[in-house]
Design a protein around this motif. Sequence first.
Motif, PDB file in Angstrom:
ATOM      1  N   GLN A   1      53.895  26.501 -43.789  1.00 48.71           N
ATOM      2  CA  GLN A   1      53.807  27.798 -43.911  1.00 48.71           C
ATOM      3  C   GLN A   1      52.520  28.410 -43.224  1.00 48.71           C
ATOM      4  N   HIS A   2      51.365  27.491 -43.480  1.00 48.26           N
ATOM      5  CA  HIS A   2      50.081  28.081 -42.816  1.00 48.26           C
ATOM      6  C   HIS A   2      49.715  27.242 -41.711  1.00 48.26           C
ATOM      7  N   ASP A   3      49.046  28.022 -40.867  1.00 49.34           N
ATOM      8  CA  ASP A   3      48.875  27.224 -39.548  1.00 49.34           C
ATOM      9  C   ASP A   3      48.004  25.960 -39.553  1.00 49.34           C
ATOM     10  N   GLU A   4      47.225  25.864 -40.450  1.00 48.78           N
ATOM     11  CA  GLU A   4      46.471  24.384 -40.606  1.00 48.78           C
ATOM     12  C   GLU A   4      45.494  24.297 -39.557  1.00 48.78           C
ATOM     13  N   LEU A   5      45.015  25.423 -38.682  1.00 48.89           N
ATOM     14  CA  LEU A   5      44.146  25.250 -37.769  1.00 48.89           C
ATOM     15  C   LEU A   5      42.862  24.867 -38.336  1.00 48.89           C
ATOM     16  N   PHE A   6      41.894  24.024 -37.607  1.00 50.28           N
ATOM     17  CA  PHE A   6      40.622  23.623 -38.081  1.00 50.28           C
ATOM     18  C   PHE A   6      39.601  24.645 -37.238  1.00 50.28           C
TER      19      PHE A   6
ATOM     20  N   GLY B   1      49.386  36.005 -35.891  1.00 52.96           N
ATOM     21  CA  GLY B   1      50.721  35.625 -34.891  1.00 52.96           C
ATOM     22  C   GLY B   1      50.189  34.823 -33.792  1.00 52.96           C
ATOM     23  N   MET B   2      49.189  34.881 -33.054  1.00 51.26           N
ATOM     24  CA  MET B   2      48.674  34.046 -32.210  1.00 51.26           C
ATOM     25  C   MET B   2      48.202  32.755 -32.919  1.00 51.26           C
TER      26      MET B   2
ATOM     27  N   PHE C   1      56.578  31.421 -41.256  1.00 51.07           N
ATOM     28  CA  PHE C   1      56.138  32.980 -40.910  1.00 51.07           C
ATOM     29  C   PHE C   1      55.763  33.713 -42.115  1.00 51.07           C
ATOM     30  N   SER C   2      55.927  32.927 -43.265  1.00 49.83           N
ATOM     31  CA  SER C   2      55.656  33.795 -44.817  1.00 49.83           C
ATOM     32  C   SER C   2      54.406  34.141 -44.919  1.00 49.83           C
ATOM     33  N   ALA C   3      53.263  33.714 -44.334  1.00 51.61           N
ATOM     34  CA  ALA C   3      51.707  34.260 -44.611  1.00 51.61           C
ATOM     35  C   ALA C   3      51.471  35.377 -43.585  1.00 51.61           C
ATOM     36  N   LEU C   4      52.586  35.874 -42.841  1.00 57.10           N
ATOM     37  CA  LEU C   4      52.148  36.943 -41.950  1.00 57.10           C
ATOM     38  C   LEU C   4      52.566  38.218 -42.459  1.00 57.10           C
TER      39      LEU C   4
ATOM     40  N   ASN D   1      57.645  40.017 -34.922  1.00 48.96           N
ATOM     41  CA  ASN D   1      57.071  39.537 -33.412  1.00 48.96           C
ATOM     42  C   ASN D   1      57.124  38.035 -33.148  1.00 48.96           C
ATOM     43  N   VAL D   2      56.615  37.284 -34.182  1.00 45.74           N
ATOM     44  CA  VAL D   2      56.178  35.988 -34.034  1.00 45.74           C
ATOM     45  C   VAL D   2      57.516  35.075 -34.235  1.00 45.74           C
TER      46      VAL D   2
END
Length: 255
Positions: free
Chosen positions: A84-89, A139-140, A163-166, A173-174
């Motif tokens: 659900q979340h991108d989990e980017l550091f 989105g990015m 996409f649920s967090a957007l 769009n995403v």
Amino acid sequence: MEQVLELKHIHYSYHTLNGETPALTDISFSAEKGEFIAVVGPSGCGKTTLLSIIAGLLEPEKGLVKINGRYVRDSVTNVGYMLQHDELFEWRSIYNNVVLGLEVQHMMTARTKERAHELLDFYGLKQFKNSRPSQLSGGMRQRAALIRTLVLEPDLLLLDEPFSALDYQTRLNVGDDIGQILRKEKKSAILVTHDLSEAISLADRVIILSKRPASIIQTIPLIFQLEEDTPLNRRNAPEFKTYFNLIWKELNSNE
């Protein structure tokens, strides 16, 4: 067609000190190469549990799961799991986030590095490769998370409400972007979502689950007469409302 995923008679229950909670009952379906399947059902019915079993994170109490003809525990198939979340550091650049899986799996080669750069370029993130995640829109960031998954070249993608967090506009769009990316890459995908419109706009067919313990109520193939079959174009097609009402009716009749 070539079969990527096969589930037969899957049963699963959660066990605690307070007793047993059945989650899945007799789930059977398959996915072909390049097919996009959406799974919908009431909240808490076991959709994420199903993805965890496909990914090999949970073992079913009964039934079998095969990926590319081999049992999950024996499979060498690369399965991508997008949450659900991108989990980017934040302490890593977008490029370094994208290649994180390659590093972990010791797959950093000249070819995979080049592939990472190609994907960033093709999907509009090349100029942001040295940016931090906080410098990108939601989105990015989701696009970067998808590239991180695609660079591992998985045969099967599992998408748990990615996409649920957007916000709504970004989500549209995403969803359109990622739907087209997966079709271009000819990836098989299983999407879990509460959003019926999202399921109809993205999938080749929708599997409807009952309330917990989940069983399959119905599987609905999605066929649109469109010159350009994209998620956004589907939302404006006359078939869209028909499918929405059909799935809505099935979910509510089960309640």
